[in-house]
Motif scaffolding. Sequence first.
Motif, mmCIF file in Angstrom:
data_model
loop_
_atom_site.group_PDB
_atom_site.id
_atom_site.type_symbol
_atom_site.label_atom_id
_atom_site.label_comp_id
_atom_site.label_asym_id
_atom_site.label_seq_id
_atom_site.Cartn_x
_atom_site.Cartn_y
_atom_site.Cartn_z
ATOM 1 N N PRO A 86 42.545 43.743 22.589
ATOM 2 C CA PRO A 86 43.917 43.580 22.111
ATOM 3 C C PRO A 86 44.453 44.914 21.576
ATOM 4 N N ILE A 87 45.616 45.324 22.040
ATOM 5 C CA ILE A 87 46.215 46.601 21.655
ATOM 6 C C ILE A 87 47.583 46.350 21.043
ATOM 7 N N ILE A 88 47.829 46.916 19.857
ATOM 8 C CA ILE A 88 49.156 46.889 19.247
ATOM 9 C C ILE A 88 49.746 48.286 19.352
ATOM 10 N N VAL A 89 50.957 48.374 19.897
ATOM 11 C CA VAL A 89 51.642 49.658 20.026
ATOM 12 C C VAL A 89 52.643 49.779 18.887
ATOM 13 N N GLY A 90 52.481 50.810 18.075
ATOM 14 C CA GLY A 90 53.402 51.059 16.973
ATOM 15 C C GLY A 90 54.199 52.322 17.227
ATOM 16 N N ASP A 132 39.522 42.768 38.629
ATOM 17 C CA ASP A 132 38.604 43.330 37.641
ATOM 18 C C ASP A 132 39.243 43.332 36.262
ATOM 19 N N PHE A 133 40.554 43.579 36.218
ATOM 20 C CA PHE A 133 41.293 43.638 34.968
ATOM 21 C C PHE A 133 42.603 42.871 35.090
ATOM 22 N N VAL A 134 42.984 42.222 34.004
ATOM 23 C CA VAL A 134 44.343 41.705 33.849
ATOM 24 C C VAL A 134 44.908 42.366 32.593
ATOM 25 N N VAL A 135 45.984 43.124 32.771
ATOM 26 C CA VAL A 135 46.670 43.768 31.654
ATOM 27 C C VAL A 135 47.937 42.974 31.388
ATOM 28 N N MET A 136 48.077 42.468 30.162
ATOM 29 C CA MET A 136 49.231 41.648 29.821
ATOM 30 C C MET A 136 50.208 42.433 28.950
ATOM 31 N N ASP A 137 51.462 42.516 29.407
ATOM 32 C CA ASP A 137 52.541 43.100 28.609
ATOM 33 C C ASP A 137 53.204 41.964 27.845
ATOM 34 N N LEU A 138 52.912 41.866 26.546
ATOM 35 C CA LEU A 138 53.405 40.751 25.733
ATOM 36 C C LEU A 138 54.739 41.043 25.070
ATOM 37 N N GLY A 139 55.229 42.277 25.212
ATOM 38 C CA GLY A 139 56.471 42.614 24.533
ATOM 39 C C GLY A 139 56.254 42.756 23.033
ATOM 40 N N ALA A 140 57.356 42.831 22.282
ATOM 41 C CA ALA A 140 57.276 42.989 20.834
ATOM 42 C C ALA A 140 56.942 41.662 20.168
ATOM 43 N N LYS A 197 28.777 42.693 31.937
ATOM 44 C CA LYS A 197 28.029 43.916 32.127
ATOM 45 C C LYS A 197 28.862 44.872 32.961
ATOM 46 N N PRO A 198 28.563 46.181 32.857
ATOM 47 C CA PRO A 198 29.275 47.114 33.717
ATOM 48 C C PRO A 198 29.223 46.652 35.176
ATOM 49 N N GLY A 199 30.368 46.719 35.834
ATOM 50 C CA GLY A 199 30.491 46.165 37.166
ATOM 51 C C GLY A 199 31.400 44.956 37.120
ATOM 52 N N PHE A 200 31.639 44.430 35.908
ATOM 53 C CA PHE A 200 32.632 43.405 35.642
ATOM 54 C C PHE A 200 32.480 42.126 36.443
ATOM 55 N N PRO A 201 31.384 41.378 36.273
ATOM 56 C CA PRO A 201 31.385 40.015 36.777
ATOM 57 C C PRO A 201 32.364 39.237 35.906
ATOM 58 N N GLY A 202 33.458 38.774 36.481
ATOM 59 C CA GLY A 202 34.522 38.177 35.679
ATOM 60 C C GLY A 202 35.622 39.193 35.468
ATOM 61 N N THR A 203 36.684 38.758 34.819
ATOM 62 C CA THR A 203 37.865 39.595 34.632
ATOM 63 C C THR A 203 38.001 39.993 33.171
ATOM 64 N N LEU A 204 38.185 41.274 32.916
ATOM 65 C CA LEU A 204 38.389 41.753 31.564
ATOM 66 C C LEU A 204 39.882 41.777 31.277
ATOM 67 N N VAL A 205 40.274 41.205 30.139
ATOM 68 C CA VAL A 205 41.691 41.050 29.795
ATOM 69 C C VAL A 205 42.072 42.032 28.691
ATOM 70 N N ILE A 206 43.139 42.783 28.941
ATOM 71 C CA ILE A 206 43.697 43.708 27.962
ATOM 72 C C ILE A 206 45.110 43.238 27.637
ATOM 73 N N ALA A 207 45.391 42.999 26.367
ATOM 74 C CA ALA A 207 46.714 42.546 25.943
ATOM 75 C C ALA A 207 47.400 43.657 25.158
ATOM 76 N N VAL A 208 48.644 43.962 25.513
ATOM 77 C CA VAL A 208 49.405 45.021 24.856
ATOM 78 C C VAL A 208 50.622 44.390 24.192
ATOM 79 N N MET A 209 50.721 44.526 22.888
ATOM 80 C CA MET A 209 51.810 43.920 22.124
ATOM 81 C C MET A 209 52.443 44.971 21.218
ATOM 82 N N GLY A 210 53.756 44.964 21.105
ATOM 83 C CA GLY A 210 54.448 45.933 20.282
ATOM 84 C C GLY A 210 54.595 45.465 18.844
ATOM 85 N N ALA A 211 54.480 46.407 17.902
ATOM 86 C CA ALA A 211 54.697 46.067 16.495
ATOM 87 C C ALA A 211 56.169 45.822 16.216
ATOM 88 N N GLY A 212 57.024 46.232 17.138
ATOM 89 C CA GLY A 212 58.463 46.027 17.028
ATOM 90 C C GLY A 212 59.114 46.440 18.327
#
Length: 494
Positions: A399-403, A375-383, A279-294
């Motif tokens: 999950p985010i893919i960067v193109g 509150d957040f863990v942002v993961m840089d996964l590389g390409a 719920k808003p207020g983030f009980p727990g950690t929200l994970v954002i993963a960023v991965m490159g298409a190349g």
Amino acid sequence: MSHPSRLRPGQRIGGRYEVIASIGEGGMSRVYLAADLKLPGKQWAVKETPSRPELLQGLQDEAELLISLNHPRLPRIVDFFASDEEGFAYLVMDFIQGVTLEKYFKENQYRLPAGTILQIANQLLEVLEYLHEHEPAVIFRDLKPSNIMLARQLEVRLIDFGIARNYKQDQYQDTVKLGTVGFAAPEQYGLGQSDARSDLYGLGALMLYLSTGGKCSEWKEGVQELIRPDIPKGMIPIIRRLLSIEPEDRYQSAKEVSSVLDSIGMLGTGPVRLKAGRKPGFPGTLVIAVMGAGSGTGTTHTAIAVAHYLARSYGKVALVEMNLQSPAFGRIQRIAAGRTDRVQTGERKFEVQGVDYWRQTGRADVISLLGGSYDFVVMDLGAYFGNDRLEEFLRADIPIIVGSGAEWKHQDLAGLVQQLSSHPQHKWMYFLPLAPQDAVHRLRRTLGTSRVFSIPLQVDPFDQCDEMDRAFVRIFQGLLPVAERRRKFRFGLS
């Protein structure tokens, strides 16, 4: 219904599909849930229709039409059985788990957030654009709440093509007048031939219906007073034009409607349900993963920009470098500490303007971070190169893919999505730095999703950028609470 339920649980169709239960009915058809005996665990929807000659031809037409289409918001046809000895035909198609918009609307006391209405409209525009650009163009003609299924994350699916038709260039008017009263365009009642603009009328009727709490689906005197006051004012003239009596007075294509909504900042605003239990207020950690298409797409740059936006707007953020071969965080650490020598192996954590950086971090360390105070863990996964970091990407909340923003490289992104097609992709988002908006629209059609976004220029990802912040607000709306800017950071790497 003119006939009772014919099939019972345990009966088989074609020796392969075993009926589990009757799950719906309407018009002259009934729908069953069936198990696939050749593919254990797989379930299908089976549409049963009495096969009197006039009805059988309609079912065959529907099957042929759907077989020719390929879009994630449309059901796939996998089998068809013509008239059996008892006079019934069967269409076997995708079973879509979810609820009709009609039922969802009712369960929510006929009041959906404006962002949800826009999210639904945006997704319908995607599939309508695909149908209308099909050769020949396909006109849905019955865009009503009971024909729209909402799957997980409020993903839209069109589920009934019973009165859809191919547009005939030389035909003055429709041979058969069909459509649901209140949602069908005037030309569907004998005033002309239905075309793409007829479906846009249906979209306007649906938007008005949802915006008035189900009170109205036609534009008439006094209707504007029935529109809820929290509905964005910019939506009202769009709905009104969509509901013009004359087709030439409406928008002329789904793409035009998308462009208008985009130009006034109304696309990308649809809320996506938060992870169950969060719920808003983030009980727990929200994970954002960023991965490159190349390589060279700006994955690390984007991950840093996201992390610092979250730190400015919300709370405690960890930015994790999952690529053990990358030197990027090591360089940042030396600059932040004012050092020129190499950093020691044990000095993997450092802080930059409210963000905790974790350099060259393994999976076990990430698990410990998830149980901490972030509150957040942002993961840089590389390409992505078929690496073992894919699991982290798939498990992330966002999950985010960067193109690449260059359109000639978009095929690389589409190829990656196809390569990973065996994995659920409904949560995936796609960031294209500096991509023009028309290229974004084309890639949305290619990928069959609205979650493709152009990212503006931000030379220094550590610094606050108003244009980037506005972009993130639109992109993450519904995923995150409304942000309150807490402080403004300045970080120079010169």
